[in-house]
Design a protein around this motif. Structure first.
Motif, mmCIF file in Angstrom:
data_model
loop_
_atom_site.group_PDB
_atom_site.id
_atom_site.type_symbol
_atom_site.label_atom_id
_atom_site.label_comp_id
_atom_site.label_asym_id
_atom_site.label_seq_id
_atom_site.Cartn_x
_atom_site.Cartn_y
_atom_site.Cartn_z
ATOM 1 N N ILE B 156 0.153 -11.286 8.163
ATOM 2 C CA ILE B 156 1.090 -11.240 9.279
ATOM 3 C C ILE B 156 0.336 -11.384 10.599
ATOM 4 N N VAL B 157 -0.759 -10.638 10.732
ATOM 5 C CA VAL B 157 -1.522 -10.713 11.978
ATOM 6 C C VAL B 157 -2.184 -12.080 12.127
ATOM 7 N N MET B 160 0.350 -14.733 12.708
ATOM 8 C CA MET B 160 0.871 -14.687 14.082
ATOM 9 C C MET B 160 -0.078 -15.397 15.030
ATOM 10 N N VAL B 161 -1.383 -15.142 14.857
ATOM 11 C CA VAL B 161 -2.358 -15.807 15.726
ATOM 12 C C VAL B 161 -2.294 -17.321 15.538
ATOM 13 N N ARG B 163 0.215 -19.028 14.522
ATOM 14 C CA ARG B 163 1.483 -19.502 15.055
ATOM 15 C C ARG B 163 1.403 -19.697 16.561
ATOM 16 N N LEU B 164 0.723 -18.749 17.215
ATOM 17 C CA LEU B 164 0.604 -18.851 18.670
ATOM 18 C C LEU B 164 -0.430 -19.909 19.071
ATOM 19 N N MET B 165 -1.411 -20.164 18.215
ATOM 20 C CA MET B 165 -2.384 -21.208 18.534
ATOM 21 C C MET B 165 -1.797 -22.590 18.279
ATOM 22 N N VAL B 273 5.470 -15.891 7.498
ATOM 23 C CA VAL B 273 5.012 -15.605 8.848
ATOM 24 C C VAL B 273 5.225 -16.814 9.768
#
Lengths: 282, 334
Positions: B156-157, B160-161, B163-165, B273
């Motif tokens: 998940i973490v 998330m990274v 996904r944001l990158m 995710v």
């Protein structure tokens, strides 16, 4: 000619080492950018995503301030995750170490059958057990409880396998002399053998702990209310394009990873043993 | 404890094995014995014959309730239509419904993902571990540790990274990089090829370091003399790798390939995710994702169970092939 070879060799060394630095950088990059982003304004993060460039002047600790003062939900999840992981570690190690030990040191009827059984459970994917277990949790009214999350994780065949492997190397003469000294079979295990097996407990504790700390699918199914969520579940709910909780999401993510990184620095050996457990040979 | 036990040892040591046994049986006579008094039940529990079963019991009970029962129940459920308060046997109907476009899409996605992750997560770690094992590389511990770190963060973490990158905006890391190269931005999460790219990239990034460690461990077992012999024969580095190193890596390669395939078929969280419950046109749907969608979200448990059975069969076949390749059955005959 020889000189030439040497120079080539030195060149190769440089190329290889620089490549490895690049590869290591790529491996660490997402973690580093997570760390940096946690000090950036969450509104920018939400608008821009994680960028390669950022303005040093905008870095601040607002996200952390917010999470420590106003994010009660987050700490609830943190507590849930801690409790669930701790209980999972204790129960699964307790059960599986006894089995692994018994399989290694005793010669009893059904031992081979039992060992094959363990290997067989190892092959059954959890996903197929999921729906019946979900039904079971509903009918026992355990939905949305810690118990529901923990129970299926208690059966840890991989840990049984590892403990057996480790216990095979225990000095059996110790058992005999302990018996002569009047120790019970259980006393031998808990007082003499368990301390000797401590390294394997560390490795499996890390494996089980990490597994349950990061577990997602099963908690997603059995946990219903926000106050029962574990960290991965809670963080996942923040990961929507509509929310405005990126401050908690980003700083909160850092705080789930950093404790593990610190543990990793101190107990590297056990992390490596725990996470490469499948490699031990039967 | 220590003085008396030392005493006991002194008196017992000269005696041979069978007498030892007698002495043990006469336990209650010794003051240090735990078996105080003629408690037969306790003696029974403490015998070498019963103790192993007691050690095994808690695991066995939890296995029966939490593994065996659900496994059987899943197979039964796959032949049922399950509605609240109404369970009916419908034979193979669930299975007959499985071959549908959505399932094929999930199977296709999963298979492509498995093939790509296996290719990357087996070949690259072999190469990198061979270098890490050689004298060429300087900061071995640092490289090993930093490659291992991604395995520590939850999906998940790390997802998330990623996904944001790999956001859609021009300002997100990946698009920024493409911009510098003069390439236009990509809608990473909304195109079929880039969706697969994200999944494979996330997995490769997470497991590279762990797989390298598997291979490094196996490389320790290659006898050094073989390399020396190869040196004497004038073998090049590539030849040494091909004819000395690789054959020794066969068992671990089979193992890593197998777990990569199995984990690939079980993949769900990576997809979740990036797209939560549903991806556009199911570009990120996996077999387990389909199971979750049908069994949990739509509460279509019978159908979900049938998908689960198919998944289990796939994994059994793969495990079976692994056992044949590693010669597990041959060993049993010897």
């Amino acid at each position: 000619m020889k000189n030439n070879n040497k120079r080539n060799n030195r060149m190769l060394k440089w190329i290889v080492n620089i490549s490895f630095f690049v590869i290591s950088f790529i491996a660490l990059f997402p973690i580093i950018s997570l760390l940096i982003s946690s000090f950036r304004p969450s509104s920018i993060l939400m608008r821009d995503g994680i960028s390669l460039t950022f303005d040093l002047n905008t870095l601040n600790i607002n996200n952390y301030q917010f999470i420590f003062t106003q994010a009660a939900d987050y700490w609830q999840w943190y507590g849930n995750s801690l409790v669930i992981s701790a209980v999972t570690i204790v129960l699964s190690l307790f059960f599986s170490s006894m089995v692994g030990y018994a399989l290694a040191v005793y010669d009893f009827k059904g031992r081979n059958f039992f060992f094959i059984l363990v290997l067989f459970i190892l092959m059954v994917p959890f996903e197929i057990l999921m729906l019946p277990l979900y039904q079971l949790m509903i009918s026992t009214k355990l939905i949305n409880t810690y118990t529901a999350v923990i129970l299926p994780m208690v059966v840890a065949p991989i840990a049984v396998f590892f403990f057996r492997q480790y216990a095979l190397g225990l000095p059996k003469e110790l058992m005999d002399s302990a018996r002569i000294d009047g120790a019970t079979e259980y006393g031998i295990f808990f007082r003499i053998m368990m301390p000797l097996m401590l390294p394997s407990f560390a490795a499996m504790g890390i494996l089980q702990g990490l597994g349950s700390w990061n577990n997602f699918l099963w908690p997603l199914i059995v946990l219903r209310s926000n106050d029962m969520f574990t960290l991965p579940l809670g963080l996942a709910t923040l990961l929507t394009p509509y929310g405005n909780n990126y401050d908690i999401l980003i700083a909160g993510s850092v705080m789930t990873v950093v404790p593990i990184l610190i543990l990793f620095i101190f107990f590297q050996r056990y992390f490596v043993e725990g996470l490469t457990v499948g490699g031990v040979k039967g | 404890m220590s003085p008396s036990s030392a005493n006991a040892k002194k008196t017992i040591e000269p005696v041979n094995g069978s007498d030892n046994f007698k002495l043990r049986k006469r336990g209650p006579e010794r003051p240090n014995s735990a078996q105080k008094g003629p408690n037969k039940f306790f003696k029974f529990l403490n015998s070498k014959k019963v103790a192993p079963y007691i050690f095994v019991a808690p695991f066995l009970i939890s296995f029966l309730i939490l593994s065996l029962y659900p496994a059987i129940q899943a197979i039964i459920m796959s032949f049922q239509s399950i509605l609240p308060g109404q369970v009916t046997f419908i034979g193979l109907e669930n299975y007959a419904r499985i071959p549908n476009p959505t399932f094929y899409r999930a199977l296709f996605n999963t298979t492509v993902y498995v093939v790509m992750t296996v290719a990357i997560l087996v070949a690259v770690p072999i190469l990198l571990s061979a270098f890490l094992n050689s004298s060429l590389v300087k900061f071995k511990t640092f490289f090993r540790a930093s490659l291992f770190v991604p395995a520590l963060a939850s999906i998940i973490v790390s997802g998330m990274v990623f996904r944001l990158m790999f956001g859609e905006t021009d300002t997100a890391a990946a698009n920024q990089f493409l911009g510098w190269l003069g390439i236009g931005s990509v809608d990473w999460r909304y195109e079929s090829w880039s969706a697969m790219f994200l999944l494979v990239l996330l997995t490769s990034w997470r497991w590279m370091g762990v797989n390298i460690l598997y291979f490094l461990a196996a490389l320790q077992n290659v006898p050094k003399e073989l390399y020396e012999a190869a040196d004497i024969d004038g073998a090049t580095a590539v030849q040494k790798f091909r004819f000395v190193t690789l054959p020794f890596l066969k068992p671990v390669t089979i193992f890593v390939t197998t777990i990569t395939i199995i984990n690939g078929f079980r993949m769900f969280e990576e997809s979740f995710v990036f797209w939560e419950a549903g991806s556009p046109g199911n570009i990120g749907l996996t077999i387990v994702g389909y199971l979750y969608q049908q069994g949990i979200q739509q509460n279509n448990m019978g159908f979900g169970a049938a998908i689960g059975v198919i998944l289990m069969l796939i994994i059994f076949v793969i495990s079976f092939i692994q056992l044949i390749l590693t010669g597990a059955f041959k060993k049993g005959d010897e």
